[in-house]
Design an enzyme around this catalytic site. Structure first.
Site, mmCIF file in Angstrom:
data_model
loop_
_atom_site.group_PDB
_atom_site.id
_atom_site.type_symbol
_atom_site.label_atom_id
_atom_site.label_comp_id
_atom_site.label_asym_id
_atom_site.label_seq_id
_atom_site.Cartn_x
_atom_site.Cartn_y
_atom_site.Cartn_z
ATOM 1 N N HIS A 1 0.820 -1.216 0.000
ATOM 2 C CA HIS A 1 0.000 0.000 0.000
ATOM 3 C C HIS A 1 0.854 1.267 0.000
ATOM 4 O O HIS A 1 0.365 2.336 -0.327
ATOM 5 C CB HIS A 1 -1.049 -0.012 1.118
ATOM 6 C CG HIS A 1 -0.541 0.231 2.503
ATOM 7 N ND1 HIS A 1 -0.204 -0.775 3.368
ATOM 8 C CD2 HIS A 1 -0.326 1.374 3.178
ATOM 9 C CE1 HIS A 1 0.187 -0.257 4.520
ATOM 10 N NE2 HIS A 1 0.129 1.040 4.436
ATOM 11 N N SER B 1 4.084 2.114 8.377
ATOM 12 C CA SER B 1 3.880 1.140 7.319
ATOM 13 C C SER B 1 5.166 0.943 6.562
ATOM 14 O O SER B 1 5.832 1.908 6.198
ATOM 15 C CB SER B 1 2.804 1.619 6.360
ATOM 16 O OG SER B 1 1.568 1.215 6.835
ATOM 17 N N ASP C 1 1.354 -7.764 2.287
ATOM 18 C CA ASP C 1 1.391 -6.324 2.007
ATOM 19 C C ASP C 1 2.833 -5.825 1.801
ATOM 20 O O ASP C 1 3.399 -5.144 2.642
ATOM 21 C CB ASP C 1 0.721 -5.582 3.170
ATOM 22 C CG ASP C 1 0.376 -4.138 2.812
ATOM 23 O OD1 ASP C 1 0.888 -3.633 1.798
ATOM 24 O OD2 ASP C 1 -0.396 -3.522 3.571
HETATM 25 N N1 ARG Z 1 -4.514 0.118 7.642
HETATM 26 C C1 ARG Z 1 -3.210 0.109 7.060
HETATM 27 C C2 ARG Z 1 -2.642 1.523 7.138
HETATM 28 O O1 ARG Z 1 -3.099 2.309 7.883
HETATM 29 C C3 ARG Z 1 -3.224 -0.462 5.687
HETATM 30 C C4 ARG Z 1 -3.903 0.359 4.659
HETATM 31 C C5 ARG Z 1 -3.877 -0.180 3.268
HETATM 32 N N2 ARG Z 1 -4.951 -1.081 2.987
HETATM 33 C C6 ARG Z 1 -6.214 -0.704 2.599
HETATM 34 N N3 ARG Z 1 -7.115 -1.612 2.432
HETATM 35 N N4 ARG Z 1 -6.549 0.542 2.391
HETATM 36 O O2 ARG Z 1 -2.090 2.118 6.275
HETATM 37 N N1 GLU Z 2 -0.988 1.062 7.616
HETATM 38 C C1 GLU Z 2 -0.414 2.132 8.355
HETATM 39 C C2 GLU Z 2 0.474 3.041 7.509
HETATM 40 O O1 GLU Z 2 0.221 3.274 6.356
HETATM 41 C C3 GLU Z 2 0.341 1.596 9.491
HETATM 42 C C4 GLU Z 2 -0.616 1.041 10.405
HETATM 43 C C5 GLU Z 2 -0.869 1.967 11.532
HETATM 44 O O2 GLU Z 2 -1.446 3.054 11.361
HETATM 45 O O3 GLU Z 2 -0.452 1.538 12.586
HETATM 46 O O4 GLU Z 2 1.399 3.640 7.981
#
Ligand code: ARG
Ligand code: GLU
Length: 715
Positions: A85, A649, A221
């Site tokens: 991502h 991330s 990921d």
């Molecule tokens: N929650 C994770 C973060 O905060 C992964 C986000 C990417 N995945 C998604 N389905 N949008 O970035």
């Molecule tokens: N998916 C998150 C990011 O893009 C990291 C997950 C979180 O927020 O802890 O940085």
């Protein structure tokens, strides 16, 4: 000697008092503040192996990717690993209906196949120094916030000017502890970063929005890039002459896997946390701000999704935008739930009661800090309804692409001068920006967003806070009719129109733009916002910043038996904790590992979120996991009690020896409130096991060229 003993006492006391798991620590202070506890928790290396400015240390393998994610160097040829991502925008930019890298993945089987990415950069941190005294030296308590800031800005500029650095290095200075401390960072930024590999989204984003922020998780990921440097190994703009970067340090990879209780640390660039807010501030986030933002995003996502599920082209165009809007949308919901369930407000009130009683024990503290909490709470009341309007404005405006076009042109024409030739030159420069917007634009979809979001804008807010022009238009037409007029008649609805106007003289450019209906509406909404909301918020915010800085200073003073870590501010941090599961609800236990068996359990052929590539299913069926499986099973993800946030991330998960064992990419649903109220019992970070990453690269993609570059260790 006495002083020495005292220091030992303080350190001992401090390390006992700091809460295990919580905290995002400054790498250069680990030795003083954390090393002892880290070793107690299982770490086998020294703090100086993590951060050392005199020889290559782990920090030299960690980069900020584009300022929004973390990546790490995993080979001596500048290969870096980050999340799918995080690299997604790059993957999307190279994708088309013919080369659908989002759907099919992308792999460079040699360096010539790697793809250039305009605008993408990585930054290394060379050194970190405290400069607090030099920054605040001319400051006194009689200054207004504005005066104070201008002295600070002047001092920052002076230090940056005087500081000795190489020509290819940069410097930035950031406030910590709400402006009670300042640190200087020397960085090296490489701008030639090429795409090397990414799995299909059905692996890299398996489970999409349903699984996002959730455990148990089964997502691979990850994506890979390569840093290129000039022939001296220094930063350079993209050039075919550039060569793969030779790092001071690259991470060794361990295939041993993690067991319950094992030590882990996550090293990266966490973006923003707010652990030291007052109860009043948390209440406002829970009751006003999160709900406002959630509501707007809910409507926007509904519209986008209805188009994306019907049209593969729109799905590609809007994929990155959709994912990023959805990501925070879901997180805020988890945050409100978690803050509610963990009684965050009551916890803060209890903490404030402790704070108040400590103040009472010392007349000097009492007179200096005695009124802060009261003032904070009245100031938050004062700003509350304004922040609702701010959130509506910030959420609505950028979701409507034509407003982004209007914004780009507004700022552009305000920069034009009298010299027509020079203006034409400037005009050319924004063509690229216009293209960027229209490449990810669908007029029918955008018009629906315009109608829906502006309806919420007028319906949910007091009249006096909304655009008079829009109100007037609404007395004669429906929102649909207004939108039809704009989306058919405005010059701003087509990139070609705009470019041809930009190619003309600047007077007619300004005239055409100023007489355009979309531009007029955009300007009116903006001006109303600035006059009625924005200006007021700015002045109250100055007061909040000051109170918050004093409150932080007071906490550091009265709880001097506790070790504080500064809130995340996109600077390099280390967090550490042990591998463990958790209890999401009464009577329920979550394990700390997932396997490919779980990927297959979730598999739904043809589904938007849970489909899988055939090759992956075949490998699973044949149990063909190579050296990456254990006892006939392929590990996929695991969790641990590391305190992470957005920006982490792509951060490496390291074992007790500093070897790479996983890649951080998310947090668990029950713990998303950790940005405001970290709770060690349920806050866990989610990592993809490095063995799943290598299995995909090696077995699924057959990119053994990449595996060969890596250093895989036995330990
Ligand atoms: N929650 C994770 C973060 O905060 C992964 C986000 C990417 N995945 C998604 N389905 N949008 O970035
Ligand atoms: N998916 C998150 C990011 O893009 C990291 C997950 C979180 O927020 O802890 O940085």
């Amino acid at each position: 000697m006495k002083k020495y003993l005292f220091q030992i006492f303080v350190l001992l006391f401090c390390s006992l008092k700091s809460i295990a798991d919580e905290g995002m620590w400054l790498p250069q202070l680990l030795q003083t503040l954390n090393e002892k506890q880290m070793k107690k928790m299982g770490m086998k290396i020294n703090a100086s192996d993590i951060y050392n400015i005199n020889k290559g240390s782990l920090k030299d393998a960690i980069v900020s990717l584009g300022g929004f994610c973390t990546a790490e160097v995993i080979s001596n040829q500048g290969l870096i690993l980050t999340n799918h991502h995080c690299g997604f925008d790059a993957v999307q930019n190279h994708s088309s209906l013919e080369h659908n890298y989002i759907r099919d993945g992308f792999w460079a089987y040699n360096k010539n196949q790697e793809l250039q990415n305009q605008g993408l950069f990585v930054s290394f941190i060379i050194s970190i120094d405290e400069v607090t005294n030099a920054i605040i030296k001319d400051i006194n308590n009689n200054m207004t916030e504005k005066e104070r800031q201008s002295v600070i800005d002047k001092n920052i500029a002076q230090i940056k000017k005087d500081y000795k650095k190489e020509t290819y290095q940069d410097i930035f200075i950031r406030p910590f502890f709400e402006g009670n401390k300042y640190f200087l960072f020397v960085t090296e930024t490489y701008k030639d970063v090429r795409l090397v590999g990414a799995p299909p989204a059905s692996i890299g984003n398996f489970g999409k929005d349903t699984d996002n922020w959730m455990w148990p998780r089964h997502t691979g990921d990850f994506s890979m890039f390569r840093i290129y440097a000039d022939k001296n190994n220094h930063p350079a703009e993209f050039s075919p002459e550039n060569i793969p970067y030779t790092p001071k340090k690259s991470l060794a990879i361990s295939l041993k896997g993690m067991k319950e209780g094992d030590f882990t640390m996550v090293f990266g660039f966490p973006g923003r946390t707010n652990e030291y807010l007052s109860a009043a501030a948390i209440k406002q986030i829970m009751m006003v701000n999160d709900p406002a933002k959630i509501k707007i995003r809910h409507e926007a996502l509904d519209i986008m999704k209805s188009f994306m599920t019907k049209d593969e082209g729109i799905k590609i165009q809007y994929a990155a935008k959709y994912a990023s809007i959805e990501n925070a949308y879901k997180k805020w919901q988890g945050e409100v739930l978690g803050l509610t369930k963990s009684n965050a407000i009551q916890k803060k009130l209890d903490y404030q009661a402790q704070f108040t009683s400590r103040l009472a024990s010392n007349p000097e503290w009492q007179s200096q800090y005695g009124k802060i909490l009261e003032e904070l709470s009245s100031t938050y009341k004062e700003i509350e309804s304004l922040t609702f309007a701010r959130d509506y404005y910030n959420e609505i405006m950028p979701k409507i692409e034509l407003f982004n076009v209007a914004a780009a042109l507004t700022s552009h024409i305000s920069n034009l001068g009298k010299d027509d030739a020079a203006n034409l030159d400037k005009n050319k420069k924004i063509n690229g920006k216009i293209d960027d917007i229209f490449n990810e634009y669908n007029a029918v979809l955008d018009q629906q967003l315009f109608e829906k979001l502006l309806t919420l804008y007028v319906n949910d807010q007091p009249k006096e806070n909304t655009s008079p022009l829009l109100q007037e238009l609404l007395t004669i037409k429906t929102i649909h009719e207004i939108a039809n007029d704009i989306y058919t008649a405005s010059v701003m609805t087509k990139a070609d129109n705009i470019k041809s106007i930009l190619a003309g003289d600047s007077k007619s450019l300004v005239d055409i733009i100023k007489n355009d209906n979309l531009f007029r509406l955009y300007t009116d909404i903006n001006e109303t916002y600035t006059n009625k909301i924005g200006n007021k918020i700015s002045s109250i915010q100055l007061n909040i910043n000051k109170l918050q800085r004093q409150y932080m200073e007071a906490q550091l003073t009265v709880f001097n038996d506790k070790v504080f870590y500064p809130d995340a501010n996109s600077t390099l941090r280390v967090t550490y904790g042990n591998v463990k599961g958790y209890q999401p609800r009464d009577g329920m236990n979550y394990d700390y590992y997932t396997y490919m068996d779980g990927v297959m359990e979730k598999y739904k052929p043809g589904d938007y979120e849970f489909d899988l590539p055939k090759k992956l299913i075949d490998l699973y069926t044949a149990k063909d996991f190579g050296r990456y499986g254990v006892d006939g099973r392929q590990p996929v993800c695991f969790i641990a009690a590391n305190h992470t946030t957005g920006g982490n991330s792509g951060s490496p998960a390291l074992d007790a020896y500093g070897n790479l064992v996983g890649l951080n990419f998310d947090r668990v649903w029950e713990g998303t409130m950790s940005d405001i109220n970290y709770d060690p019992s349920i806050c866990r970070n989610i990592m993809v096991d490095i063995r799943y990453v290598l299995f995909i690269i090696d077995k699924f993609a057959g990119a053994s060229n990449l595996i060969e570059e890596m250093k895989i260790v036995k330990k």
